[in-house]
Motif scaffolding. Structure first.
Motif, mmCIF file in Angstrom:
data_model
loop_
_atom_site.group_PDB
_atom_site.id
_atom_site.type_symbol
_atom_site.label_atom_id
_atom_site.label_comp_id
_atom_site.label_asym_id
_atom_site.label_seq_id
_atom_site.Cartn_x
_atom_site.Cartn_y
_atom_site.Cartn_z
ATOM 1 N N SER A 215 -3.450 -21.085 0.424
ATOM 2 C CA SER A 215 -3.699 -20.101 1.466
ATOM 3 C C SER A 215 -3.490 -18.686 0.941
ATOM 4 O O SER A 215 -2.793 -18.450 -0.047
ATOM 5 C CB SER A 215 -2.774 -20.339 2.660
ATOM 6 O OG SER A 215 -3.056 -21.580 3.271
ATOM 7 N N LEU A 216 -4.091 -17.720 1.643
ATOM 8 C CA LEU A 216 -3.952 -16.306 1.337
ATOM 9 C C LEU A 216 -3.360 -15.613 2.556
ATOM 10 O O LEU A 216 -3.881 -15.755 3.670
ATOM 11 C CB LEU A 216 -5.312 -15.696 0.991
ATOM 12 C CG LEU A 216 -5.330 -14.188 0.748
ATOM 13 C CD1 LEU A 216 -4.525 -13.828 -0.495
ATOM 14 C CD2 LEU A 216 -6.765 -13.681 0.628
ATOM 15 N N ILE A 217 -2.278 -14.845 2.328
ATOM 16 C CA ILE A 217 -1.551 -14.203 3.416
ATOM 17 C C ILE A 217 -1.568 -12.706 3.187
ATOM 18 O O ILE A 217 -1.127 -12.230 2.131
ATOM 19 C CB ILE A 217 -0.081 -14.693 3.469
ATOM 20 C CG1 ILE A 217 -0.006 -16.221 3.384
ATOM 21 C CG2 ILE A 217 0.619 -14.182 4.716
ATOM 22 C CD1 ILE A 217 -0.706 -16.932 4.494
ATOM 23 N N GLY A 218 -2.077 -11.926 4.159
ATOM 24 C CA GLY A 218 -2.105 -10.489 3.976
ATOM 25 C C GLY A 218 -2.045 -9.710 5.275
ATOM 26 O O GLY A 218 -2.646 -10.104 6.282
ATOM 27 N N ASN A 219 -1.281 -8.615 5.245
ATOM 28 C CA ASN A 219 -1.239 -7.658 6.355
ATOM 29 C C ASN A 219 -0.791 -8.290 7.675
ATOM 30 O O ASN A 219 -1.328 -8.009 8.737
ATOM 31 C CB ASN A 219 -2.607 -6.984 6.524
ATOM 32 C CG ASN A 219 -2.528 -5.700 7.317
ATOM 33 O OD1 ASN A 219 -1.508 -5.014 7.308
ATOM 34 N ND2 ASN A 219 -3.604 -5.378 8.020
ATOM 35 N N ASN A 220 0.214 -9.173 7.570
ATOM 36 C CA ASN A 220 0.792 -9.793 8.763
ATOM 37 C C ASN A 220 2.176 -9.203 9.036
ATOM 38 O O ASN A 220 2.823 -8.656 8.143
ATOM 39 C CB ASN A 220 0.920 -11.306 8.560
ATOM 40 C CG ASN A 220 -0.422 -11.954 8.288
ATOM 41 O OD1 ASN A 220 -1.226 -12.135 9.187
ATOM 42 N ND2 ASN A 220 -0.674 -12.300 7.024
ATOM 43 N N THR A 221 2.655 -9.351 10.268
ATOM 44 C CA THR A 221 3.992 -8.906 10.656
ATOM 45 C C THR A 221 4.828 -10.115 11.034
ATOM 46 O O THR A 221 4.409 -10.928 11.870
ATOM 47 C CB THR A 221 3.925 -7.935 11.843
ATOM 48 O OG1 THR A 221 3.179 -6.785 11.462
ATOM 49 C CG2 THR A 221 5.316 -7.518 12.284
#
Length: 248
Positions: A215-221
């Motif tokens: 998976s790719l995880i980006g720009n989350n809070t």
């Protein structure tokens, strides 16, 4: 004249689901009852729309089962509510194993699983809170295409908010779930929020017994979770997420 009158009367007494407005089949509590009760079965491709809330009182019953490809189900701002049998039971608010399904615009609550899909689907503007699990979507068989999830919320579920495989998830919220906010495999999560979940904010698969993720995880809070972010070795964080202790 009498024959014409009785013909009009018979037509008036047909269940409303027999008619489509601008090609859209209307579903409400009365049409479900007229069709034999829950689960309401969609067996033909096309567009379907709720015109009122649906209340399912039996713990073992689904709300709506979609048993055809190429279906759009618009909740039209209404709610499908179960009997609050959220854990260790059977029953889904909406379920389908078919292809090219769209579910949008409404609330699904108080089921063991709010939305459970195993074909290919787009899910938008759905609130799936107060269930056992909120939205569960993974491809069946050897299928490689998957799911698009956008502007959805899965808050206050007894287990996981979103459990997703082969999905693209954006602009969605998973807060205050009693397990994890997002559990994802082979998916991308961009611009989502996961706060105050008991276990993980976002977890990207598992390393035991072997890495499962991709998976790719980006720009989350992710704030104030048991653990904000767990990235399996086969997944990647872009490092631009916001976590309780800073960037992650």
């Amino acid at each position: 004249m009498r024959r014409a009158f009785y013909g009009l009367l018979a037509a008036a007494l047909l269940p409303a689901c027999a008619f489509a407005v601008d090609g859209v089949v209307v579903i409400n509590q009365s049409t479900v009852t007229a069709a034999g009760g829950f689960p309401y079965m969609i067996t033909q491709p096309g567009s379907y729309k709720l015109s009122g809330n649906l209340i399912v009182t039996l713990a073992s019953k689904d709300g709506i089962d979609i048993n055809s490809d190429n279906v759009t189900l618009d909740l039209n701002g209404f709610t499908i509510a179960g009997p609050d049998s959220r854990v260790w039971s059977f029953g889904n608010g909406i379920a389908s194993a078919n292809q090219n399904i769209t579910v949008k615009n409404g609330v699904v609550t108080s089921f063991p699983v709010g939305v459970f899909l195993t074909g290919t689907a787009t899910i938008t503007d759905i609130q799936a809170g107060g269930n056992g699990e909120g939205i569960v979507a993974f491809p069946n068989g050897g299928q490689t295409s998957g799911f698009i999830i956008a502007r959805c919320a899965a808050n206050g579920n007894a287990g996981i908010g979103f459990e997703l495989h082969n999905a693209t998830i954006s602009d969605s919220i998973a807060n205050a779930n009693h397990a994890s906010g997002f559990f994802v495999v082979r998916s991308s999560l961009i611009h989502n929020v996961a706060n105050n979940n008991t276990r993980y904010g976002i977890i990207t698969g598992d390393n035991n017994p072997s890495p499962v993720g991709g998976s790719l995880i980006g720009n989350n809070t992710m704030l104030d979770n048991g653990t904000d972010l767990y990235v399996a070795t086969s997944s990647r964080s872009q490092g631009n997420n916001l976590c309780t202790a800073g960037s992650c």
